[in-house]
Design a protein around this motif. Sequence first.
Motif, PDB file in Angstrom:
ATOM      1  N   ALA B 552       0.833  -1.203   0.000  1.00 34.14           N
ATOM      2  CA  ALA B 552       0.000   0.000   0.000  1.00 34.14           C
ATOM      3  C   ALA B 552       0.866   1.251   0.000  1.00 34.14           C
ATOM      4  CB  ALA B 552      -0.908  -0.005   1.228  1.00 34.14           C
ATOM      5  N   LEU B 553       1.904   1.264   0.849  1.00 35.47           N
ATOM      6  CA  LEU B 553       2.736   2.468   0.946  1.00 35.47           C
ATOM      7  C   LEU B 553       3.531   2.697  -0.332  1.00 35.47           C
ATOM      8  CD1 LEU B 553       3.950   2.485   4.625  1.00 35.47           C
ATOM      9  CD2 LEU B 553       2.378   4.021   3.500  1.00 35.47           C
ATOM     10  N   CYS B 554       4.045   1.600  -0.921  1.00 29.58           N
ATOM     11  CA  CYS B 554       4.751   1.750  -2.199  1.00 29.58           C
ATOM     12  C   CYS B 554       3.804   2.347  -3.230  1.00 29.58           C
ATOM     13  CB  CYS B 554       5.287   0.404  -2.681  1.00 29.58           C
ATOM     14  SG  CYS B 554       6.758  -0.098  -1.790  1.00 29.58           S
ATOM     15  N   GLY B 555       2.560   1.865  -3.207  1.00 24.89           N
ATOM     16  CA  GLY B 555       1.562   2.416  -4.118  1.00 24.89           C
ATOM     17  C   GLY B 555       1.373   3.897  -3.886  1.00 24.89           C
ATOM     18  N   VAL B 556       1.315   4.297  -2.614  1.00 25.20           N
ATOM     19  CA  VAL B 556       1.125   5.712  -2.290  1.00 25.20           C
ATOM     20  C   VAL B 556       2.298   6.534  -2.819  1.00 25.20           C
ATOM     21  CG1 VAL B 556       1.100   7.352  -0.384  1.00 25.20           C
ATOM     22  CG2 VAL B 556      -0.367   5.343  -0.308  1.00 25.20           C
ATOM     23  N   VAL B 557       3.527   6.010  -2.600  1.00 21.62           N
ATOM     24  CA  VAL B 557       4.701   6.761  -3.072  1.00 21.62           C
ATOM     25  C   VAL B 557       4.656   6.890  -4.589  1.00 21.62           C
ATOM     26  CG1 VAL B 557       7.201   6.712  -3.252  1.00 21.62           C
ATOM     27  CG2 VAL B 557       6.107   6.136  -1.104  1.00 21.62           C
ATOM     28  N   LEU B 558       4.300   5.779  -5.255  1.00 22.69           N
ATOM     29  CA  LEU B 558       4.225   5.811  -6.715  1.00 22.69           C
ATOM     30  C   LEU B 558       3.182   6.820  -7.178  1.00 22.69           C
ATOM     31  CD1 LEU B 558       4.568   2.181  -8.036  1.00 22.69           C
ATOM     32  CD2 LEU B 558       5.971   4.163  -8.578  1.00 22.69           C
ATOM     33  N   LEU B 561       4.467  10.263  -6.800  1.00 21.76           N
ATOM     34  CA  LEU B 561       5.418  10.599  -7.866  1.00 21.76           C
ATOM     35  C   LEU B 561       4.681  10.889  -9.164  1.00 21.76           C
ATOM     36  CD1 LEU B 561       8.452   8.223  -7.346  1.00 21.76           C
ATOM     37  CD2 LEU B 561       8.400  10.687  -7.166  1.00 21.76           C
ATOM     38  N   THR B 562       3.697  10.032  -9.477  1.00 18.09           N
ATOM     39  CA  THR B 562       2.938  10.222 -10.710  1.00 18.09           C
ATOM     40  C   THR B 562       2.228  11.561 -10.695  1.00 18.09           C
ATOM     41  OG1 THR B 562       2.524   7.865 -10.519  1.00 18.09           O
ATOM     42  CG2 THR B 562       1.400   9.016 -12.294  1.00 18.09           C
ATOM     43  N   ALA B 563       1.620  11.864  -9.538  1.00 17.34           N
ATOM     44  CA  ALA B 563       0.904  13.138  -9.432  1.00 17.34           C
ATOM     45  C   ALA B 563       1.852  14.299  -9.662  1.00 17.34           C
ATOM     46  CB  ALA B 563       0.261  13.248  -8.052  1.00 17.34           C
ATOM     47  N   TRP B 564       3.060  14.144  -9.112  1.00 16.39           N
ATOM     48  CA  TRP B 564       4.036  15.222  -9.263  1.00 16.39           C
ATOM     49  C   TRP B 564       4.404  15.407 -10.738  1.00 16.39           C
ATOM     50  CZ3 TRP B 564       9.579  15.652  -9.960  1.00 16.39           C
ATOM     51  CH2 TRP B 564      10.052  16.918  -9.607  1.00 16.39           C
ATOM     52  N   GLN B 568       3.839  18.560 -13.105  1.00 18.13           N
ATOM     53  CA  GLN B 568       4.887  19.181 -13.919  1.00 18.13           C
ATOM     54  C   GLN B 568       4.393  19.389 -15.345  1.00 18.13           C
ATOM     55  OE1 GLN B 568       7.067  20.341 -11.575  1.00 18.13           O
ATOM     56  NE2 GLN B 568       8.729  19.726 -12.920  1.00 18.13           N
ATOM     57  N   ARG B 569       3.651  18.360 -15.839  1.00 15.65           N
ATOM     58  CA  ARG B 569       3.192  18.454 -17.221  1.00 15.65           C
ATOM     59  C   ARG B 569       2.184  19.569 -17.380  1.00 15.65           C
ATOM     60  NH1 ARG B 569       0.945  13.426 -20.171  1.00 15.65           N
ATOM     61  NH2 ARG B 569      -0.096  15.132 -21.246  1.00 15.65           N
TER      62      ARG B 569
END
Lengths: 336, 654
Positions: B552-558, B561-564, B568-569
Amino acid sequence: MTYNAAQSVIIPQSLSSRVHPRRPLHHATTYRPRRSWQRCPGCKSSHSWQDKAIKLALACLLARGHLLIEDLPGVGKTTLAHVLARLLGLDFQRVQFTSDMLPADIIGVSVFDRDSGSFRFHPGPIFTQVVVADEINRATPKTQSALLEAMEERQVTVEGATRPLPEPFFVIATQNPAHQIGTFPLPESQLDRFLIRIELGYPDPAAERELLAGDDRRTMLSGLSACLTPTQLIELQQATRKIHAAPALIDYVQAIAAYTRAAPDWHAGLSPRASLGLLAVARAWALLSGRDHVLPEDVQIVLPGVVQHRLRPVDDQLRVGAGDTASKIIEAVPLP
Amino acid sequence: MARNNRPVSQRQTWWLLAAALSAFLPLSTLLSPWLVMSATATMLLRGWMTWRQWRLPPRWLLVLLTIAATAGVIAEYRTMFGRLPGISLLSAFLALKLLELRGARDAMAVVLLCYFLVLTQFMFTQSIATAFMACVTVLITTATLAAATDDRPAPQLLLRRAGVLLLQGLPFMLLLFILFPRVQGPLWGLPQDRITASSGLSDSMAPGSIARLSQSDTIAFRVQFEGAPPPQHMLYWRGPVMPAFDGRSWRVSRTSAQRTVPPFRVTGTSQNYEVTLEPLGKSWIFALDYPDKLPPESAYTEDLQLLSRQPIRTRFRYSMSAFPDTSVGADETASMLTESLQLPSGGNPRTREVAAKWREKYGDNTEAIVTEAELFFLRQLLSYTLNPPLLSEDVIDGFLFESKRGFCEHFASAFAFALRAAGVPARIVAGYQGGEVNPVDGYLTVRQYDAHAWTEVWLKDRGWVRFDPTAISAPRRIADNFAAAAPENDALPFLARNNMAWLREVRNRMEAATNVWNQWVLGYTPQRQREFLQGLGFKSPDWQEMTATLAALCGVVLLALTAWILYQRKSVDPAFRQWLKFTQRLGKRGVQWHVWEDPLVFADRAAKALPTHAEPIREIAGAYARLRYAAPTHASDHGTPLAHLRARITAFRP
């Protein structure tokens, strides 16, 4: 003065945008124009093959920078310098640099005046609006530095007294390529003070035929009349500064500077002075092209003149072509 | 594939060489010298070849070299399998692969080998220095990986890029470290065979065996006390108990550890502490007298040695309480007392004679005999030294009556012998005495040179009582430390004396850092993981829960990152996005826009290539250039030209 007024002064008479602003880049990076210089009566017969170079030189002066012309002897460096000075309607002095020249020969000396019983300063040839420093790299570094100091400070200090130089003040220097015999190459720090360096190259066949068939160059030169008054020139310089540079364009200039600093191809990247200069020249080019804003194309066209003498390739012995440096940068930096 | 056949550039070769060297050098202390030298020579040769731009060696030569290297490894280790042979083989292949850099695929193989070799050094040592070296190697290798795709940026730029990548991986690393279900035991259950037999106490004590330890400042264990540490003279860390004497050396008896509950009742005040025992490869668990509970996986022997079920091969942490007022062994078994009186039939006549007189004088009053013995030791004017003279026969007589100079084992041995000769049950206890508080983190550090031996005497009604004969002659050994008691000109371990304050300070700081590393990184055992997670609010974390949380936490970090990246885009200029749409459409018609190309220049080119659409192309490009680069005409209708451009581009169908 707006850019429209600038057009009315410059474009119809002399320096219209003969270099097509939509021309593909590989043409823009060479200095071999395809069309002759038609409108300017003075320019037409003196240097018809070098209109791009002249436009660049003019952009340099509008951006309040100094100009360095480098090429082999006999391709018309001095003549171009003369023509520019004449067309701008400024006072000019020509100094032929030699290896035995001393700083006093440029700046001037104090001579004892018997009548007044005191020393009187005799200003040297530098006290003028346009200095044509011919073959600057034939003089010793000491003499070169005297000139270069004046270029940066726009004033001269002799025997404790600081004397301002006239306004506007330009130095148009010519130099032979460094590999010629009897030259003292300018160090990077001093090259950096020249906003633009241009190379003239050989004329194309048609232009050379025209040249051969034409009158004596010296006669034609004396027949030239000024296109501008000094006031108009100063107004044009002010108009240049007002040309709009959008945030995207400023990002682009910054990206170019950042790329030259990060890439391993050169010993050092562009200095902030160089990137400021690049933007200033691009503004002047936009003005000369009849626009009130700078396009990336303007930056790309003036880039070779601004960066060639500033970036020393790491593999210097390979002597990459002059246009190569600029096109390498252009193709590596995407438009923001 | 074309991509894999791309040749390796000179700059990439330099990167690969750097990565290979940085991965190989930390291993060089483990591998055999011939391999280290030939592999280093190969890499240097490869560097020379790159510099001079020589051609790579032919394939048959490489095959021969590979066979030779394999044969060498087999000859050295008699096998190809196992840790060292495996690493030797991989190192040799890494060096040889550098001679075979024909394409991008070879470069990738080198990079992967480097990553793997970084991992292998942790099979041997897990110190801070190793971890630091591994970080450097991983950084260089990652930069090499970046250079494998694009070698044009400057080295510092590639290193920075690699650093940023690694930093981005840091949250994942921390999550995995904290939450990944732990297994008990050393890393991957690999045998830790590098513990040398010389470190620490052994199960027998002959004259000189503890003095040998006095030259080692290796750390035996660290202790953290709850509250202020007890005074120095109370710090007797009990280890092996040696009741058997053969005339020269004392030995532990061969009884097996049975009791998991202490065979005595604790009384008095207590002191809580936590010991982190370094892996010494022995079973003794050192503790202050006397604990109320035993650590897990340990047991008491009959003679009160605290033993671990398995030899301690990884750092072992246990919490204990000490009750110093406890009395033990008042109801000692007869067989144990008999064993504690046994002496060899002959030898040491003078000591026996003295002891017989005590017996005669005091009879069964054992306490008086012990006092008499202490007085006797005092009167003999014995001196404490690290370099006692060698005694051949009758070592106890020699010590007490002739040389009168000895180390703690001489004192303890002579005292126990004399008491046994006088009919008082006595035995030797070995262990550590004292320790030094590290002012940086407050841990008490006990080193090998704190090893000590003392005696326990059985007194009627009181049971086993500790007597330390060394303290009679050298009280500073107990009150202070052994360096203070040793004569000035005795050779001591570096920094054992209280000189070179700044160097001691440096050592204290380094050891404190190592301790933190040991406690929190290497010592992050299942137990500590459980404690830590319970502290975070998990009730009873089991591995399923941990894995679920991890995922779950890895998913949250991912997601973060994706949101970031998406954010940026979003900051891309809207006009530019329209322009990209426009150029994509033209790209489908065969007119590609280069990312560096001026819009108007591109429009010129496109108009020439597609003359039927020349007009809209020029208009759109002009509108875009104005929108992007000209001064906004009116701030209020800034949106209108953009909407106009969008409409034009949407309508544009080349």
